[in-house]
Each structure stands twice: as C-alpha cells, then as structure tokens.
Motif scaffolding. Structure first.
Motif, mmCIF file in Angstrom:
data_model
loop_
_atom_site.group_PDB
_atom_site.id
_atom_site.type_symbol
_atom_site.label_atom_id
_atom_site.label_comp_id
_atom_site.label_asym_id
_atom_site.label_seq_id
_atom_site.Cartn_x
_atom_site.Cartn_y
_atom_site.Cartn_z
ATOM 1 N N PRO A 1 -74.464 38.014 25.030
ATOM 2 C CA PRO A 1 -74.214 36.706 23.692
ATOM 3 C C PRO A 1 -73.768 37.727 22.505
ATOM 4 C CG PRO A 1 -76.389 38.042 24.413
ATOM 5 C CD PRO A 1 -75.831 38.620 25.121
ATOM 6 N N LEU A 2 -72.868 39.018 23.037
ATOM 7 C CA LEU A 2 -72.799 39.141 21.450
ATOM 8 C C LEU A 2 -71.766 38.874 20.725
ATOM 9 C CD1 LEU A 2 -72.549 43.258 22.273
ATOM 10 C CD2 LEU A 2 -74.768 41.876 21.092
ATOM 11 N N HIS A 3 -71.925 39.023 19.177
ATOM 12 C CA HIS A 3 -70.616 38.223 18.696
ATOM 13 C C HIS A 3 -70.007 39.392 17.421
ATOM 14 C CE1 HIS A 3 -68.942 34.128 17.713
ATOM 15 N NE2 HIS A 3 -69.081 34.577 16.049
ATOM 16 N N LEU A 4 -69.029 40.336 17.732
ATOM 17 C CA LEU A 4 -68.994 41.593 17.000
ATOM 18 C C LEU A 4 -67.537 41.148 16.253
ATOM 19 C CD1 LEU A 4 -69.311 43.806 20.132
ATOM 20 C CD2 LEU A 4 -70.618 43.310 18.026
ATOM 21 N N PRO A 5 -67.676 42.244 15.420
ATOM 22 C CA PRO A 5 -66.356 41.864 14.459
ATOM 23 C C PRO A 5 -65.182 42.323 15.393
ATOM 24 C CG PRO A 5 -68.119 43.543 13.097
ATOM 25 C CD PRO A 5 -68.737 42.919 14.476
ATOM 26 N N ILE A 6 -63.957 41.704 15.522
ATOM 27 C CA ILE A 6 -63.053 42.298 16.337
ATOM 28 C C ILE A 6 -61.801 42.034 15.608
ATOM 29 C CG2 ILE A 6 -62.904 41.670 18.873
ATOM 30 C CD1 ILE A 6 -65.125 40.968 19.429
ATOM 31 N N ALA A 7 -60.848 42.769 15.952
ATOM 32 C CA ALA A 7 -59.659 42.309 16.039
ATOM 33 C C ALA A 7 -59.076 42.288 17.237
ATOM 34 C CB ALA A 7 -58.689 44.099 15.151
ATOM 35 N N GLY A 8 -58.282 41.373 17.120
ATOM 36 C CA GLY A 8 -58.016 40.777 18.588
ATOM 37 C C GLY A 8 -56.071 40.212 18.526
ATOM 38 N N ALA A 9 -55.465 40.202 19.656
ATOM 39 C CA ALA A 9 -54.139 40.819 19.885
ATOM 40 C C ALA A 9 -53.317 41.584 18.347
ATOM 41 C CB ALA A 9 -53.228 38.906 19.608
ATOM 42 N N HIS A 10 -54.185 42.863 18.682
ATOM 43 C CA HIS A 10 -53.909 43.976 17.897
ATOM 44 C C HIS A 10 -53.600 43.347 16.742
ATOM 45 C CE1 HIS A 10 -51.988 46.494 22.136
ATOM 46 N NE2 HIS A 10 -51.594 44.833 22.155
ATOM 47 N N GLY A 11 -54.480 42.917 16.404
ATOM 48 C CA GLY A 11 -54.912 42.435 14.935
ATOM 49 C C GLY A 11 -54.199 40.947 14.439
ATOM 50 N N SER A 12 -53.659 40.422 15.242
ATOM 51 C CA SER A 12 -52.829 39.085 14.636
ATOM 52 C C SER A 12 -54.122 38.821 14.528
ATOM 53 C CB SER A 12 -52.253 38.773 16.037
ATOM 54 O OG SER A 12 -52.427 38.681 17.101
ATOM 55 N N GLN A 13 -54.997 38.499 14.965
ATOM 56 C CA GLN A 13 -56.382 37.976 14.805
ATOM 57 C C GLN A 13 -57.859 38.355 15.128
ATOM 58 O OE1 GLN A 13 -57.658 36.659 19.256
ATOM 59 N NE2 GLN A 13 -57.524 34.868 17.696
ATOM 60 N N ARG A 14 -58.180 38.134 13.430
ATOM 61 C CA ARG A 14 -59.848 39.056 13.065
ATOM 62 C C ARG A 14 -60.818 38.491 12.942
ATOM 63 N NH1 ARG A 14 -61.282 42.516 8.987
ATOM 64 N NH2 ARG A 14 -59.985 41.382 7.711
ATOM 65 N N ARG A 15 -62.052 38.727 13.390
ATOM 66 C CA ARG A 15 -62.788 37.859 12.993
ATOM 67 C C ARG A 15 -64.362 39.599 11.907
ATOM 68 N NH1 ARG A 15 -66.367 35.923 17.632
ATOM 69 N NH2 ARG A 15 -66.914 38.212 17.616
ATOM 70 N N ARG A 16 -64.306 39.165 10.595
ATOM 71 C CA ARG A 16 -64.746 39.659 10.227
ATOM 72 C C ARG A 16 -66.676 40.180 10.098
ATOM 73 N NH1 ARG A 16 -61.436 36.073 6.832
ATOM 74 N NH2 ARG A 16 -60.305 37.386 5.590
ATOM 75 N N ALA A 17 -66.659 41.137 9.973
ATOM 76 C CA ALA A 17 -68.807 41.122 10.241
ATOM 77 C C ALA A 17 -69.420 39.689 9.347
ATOM 78 C CB ALA A 17 -68.986 42.586 8.860
ATOM 79 N N ASP A 18 -68.409 39.268 8.562
ATOM 80 C CA ASP A 18 -69.590 37.906 8.494
ATOM 81 C C ASP A 18 -69.618 36.842 9.329
ATOM 82 O OD1 ASP A 18 -67.070 37.101 7.473
ATOM 83 O OD2 ASP A 18 -67.548 37.358 5.358
ATOM 84 N N GLY A 19 -68.277 37.341 9.572
ATOM 85 C CA GLY A 19 -68.341 35.779 11.190
ATOM 86 C C GLY A 19 -67.223 34.991 10.478
ATOM 87 N N SER A 20 -66.712 35.482 9.601
ATOM 88 C CA SER A 20 -64.703 34.826 9.116
ATOM 89 C C SER A 20 -63.377 35.109 9.789
ATOM 90 C CB SER A 20 -64.687 34.929 8.182
ATOM 91 O OG SER A 20 -64.594 36.149 7.415
#
Length: 261
Positions: A73-92
């Motif tokens: 159930p983790l909801h981590l900061p992630i840069a997906g698709a080699h950085g073309s999408q990114r979820r910051r630590a605050d969830g935005s």
C-alpha cells in the motif's frame, strides 16, 4: 581495491536514497507484468523510508501506477516514464505535457505493424514515452531499432534510448538525472546527500546527477558506468538497503569501487 561507501568512524550524513525498480529492487522479468515482487519488499522499503525521514524515491521507466500496484500500500515519491511524470513527496503530481502524450501515441501506432508481424515483440505505451521490448525475440533488435529511428525522424522532440532488451522513445529533456535534481530541490530531499542505485544505461544520467550533487551512484553488475561504486546484484541491493540504518557496518562488504568509466 575495495572501498567502503563511508570510512569507519565518520559521521553518516543525512542521506536521500533513490533507486530504479526493474533490475534493482526486483529481478528483470520476461514481460513487464510478469515481474516477481518479494512479499517483504514493501515492508522493507517502508522501514527504510522512515529511517531516511521519507527521503526515498523510485526513478523508473515504468508508469507511476505500476509502482503503486507492485508496492501497495505504499504511495512513494516516484519519477515515472523516465521523469516525464513525477509525484512529489507531498503527493502532488507533475504531469507530462498533452502534446508529448499525443506524440507518444502517434509513435506507438506507427510501430504497431512491426509488433503485429512479430507477436513476440511488446509495445509498452506510457504517458509521453513508448517502449519497444524485444526480450523474447533478441534477433529482432536491429529491426526494432530501425523502426523507431524511422518514426522518430518525424518526431524531433523525442530521443531514442537503449535499455536492457528494449528501445524507448523519450521526450528530450526528460531523464532520471533531471528527475533526481528536481527531487533534490524539494522537501524532504533538499540539503541531503543523494545515493542512486540502478542497473541500466538509462540510469547513467542519475548516477552523474547524484555525484555532481555531492553524492554517489551505485551500479548493479558489470559494464562501463559513471557510477563511483558497484554492487553485485538485486540480492545485494536488498542487503544494502536493509543495512543503511547502520551504513558503516553493513554496506562495506557488498560495495566495490568501479574501474570502468
């Protein structure tokens, strides 16, 4: 000569940990959906995330939704698709431009006839990027390369990136190094020393970025690399991550200085 990440007796700096996913946290599988995720991986990552005051992020070629599914159930900061999408630590979320999404869809449609002719090939569309996997048909590597080169001639905003048994069309300016730098300008990463662990050619940008910011890149397995340190395999990565709370005593046995740059 083997060289520890930190000399015994030194103070451990405040660290920010970044890792790739496939080939780093989990073994590479025949297809993206057939990857095996150990039952305790999410628990281990959750523990190290707490130890690092939440300064842990995954930088991956996969979509963010894939990592959420595999590490639930983790909801981590992630840069997906080699950085073309990114979820910051605050969830935005930092989303890819709609024009790039449309461009990736056009590229995927253009190479579809090759995959239809060779069903063992796999086209993996992502937001703003496209991956063409040939792991199940390595003899088609040249055909895949030629097909993407031909299509990208009409899409100058994209670059061709080679990975392990895969070619990817990626928007120019997006890579794991840029994603790491973006995270390092935000809480809780800002002011920390970055470590990035990865295994593929697409991880080289992040190795360089981490080291230019005063940290270290850790390359998994053989091959030329910009990373200063090397680690053997996915099992060793798990051991290293498990021991980062006691870095001086646990990291030294599995890290060696790279000799190929």
């Amino acid at each position: 000569m083997n060289q520890p990440l930190l000399e015994t007796g030194t103070d451990v700096p405040a660290l920010a940990l970044f890792t790739d996913f496939d080939g780093t946290l989990v073994e590479i599988a025949e297809t993206p959906d057939s990857v095996h995720v150990p039952n305790d991986l999410a628990e281990q990552i959750n523990r190290i995330t707490r130890e690092f005051d939440n300064a842990f992020a995954v930088l991956t070629g996969r979509e963010i939704a894939d990592i959420d599914r595999f590490l639930a159930p983790l909801h981590l900061p992630i840069a997906g698709a080699h950085g073309s999408q990114r979820r910051r630590a605050d969830g935005s979320m930092e989303e890819v431009d709609e024009e790039l999404i449309a461009g990736a869809e056009e590229i995927a449609r253009a190479i579809e006839p090759l995959a239809v002719a060779h069903p063992e090939l796999l086209i993996e569309p992502k937001p703003g990027t496209v991956a063409l996997h040939y792991r199940q048909a390595p003899e088609l590597a040249d055909a895949c390369l030629r097909a993407l080169e031909e299509v990208l001639a009409d899409h100058p905003q994209y670059s061709l990136v080679e990975g392990k048994m895969v070619y990817e069309a990626r928007p120019i300016g997006f890579d794991k190094g840029a994603a790491l730098r973006a995270f390092m300008q935000e809480e809780p990463f800002i002011g920390r020393t970055p470590i990035f662990i990865g295994d593929d050619v697409t991880d080289e940008d992040a190795f360089r970025a981490a080291q230019e910011l005063g940290g270290v890149g850790i390359k998994i397995g053989p091959g030329e690399t910009a990373a200063r340190l090397r680690i053997a395999d996915v099992t060793s990565v798990r051991a290293l991550i498990g021991g980062l709370g006691d870095l001086v005593h646990r990291a030294e046995p599995v890290l060696t200085e790279t000799t190929a740059h």
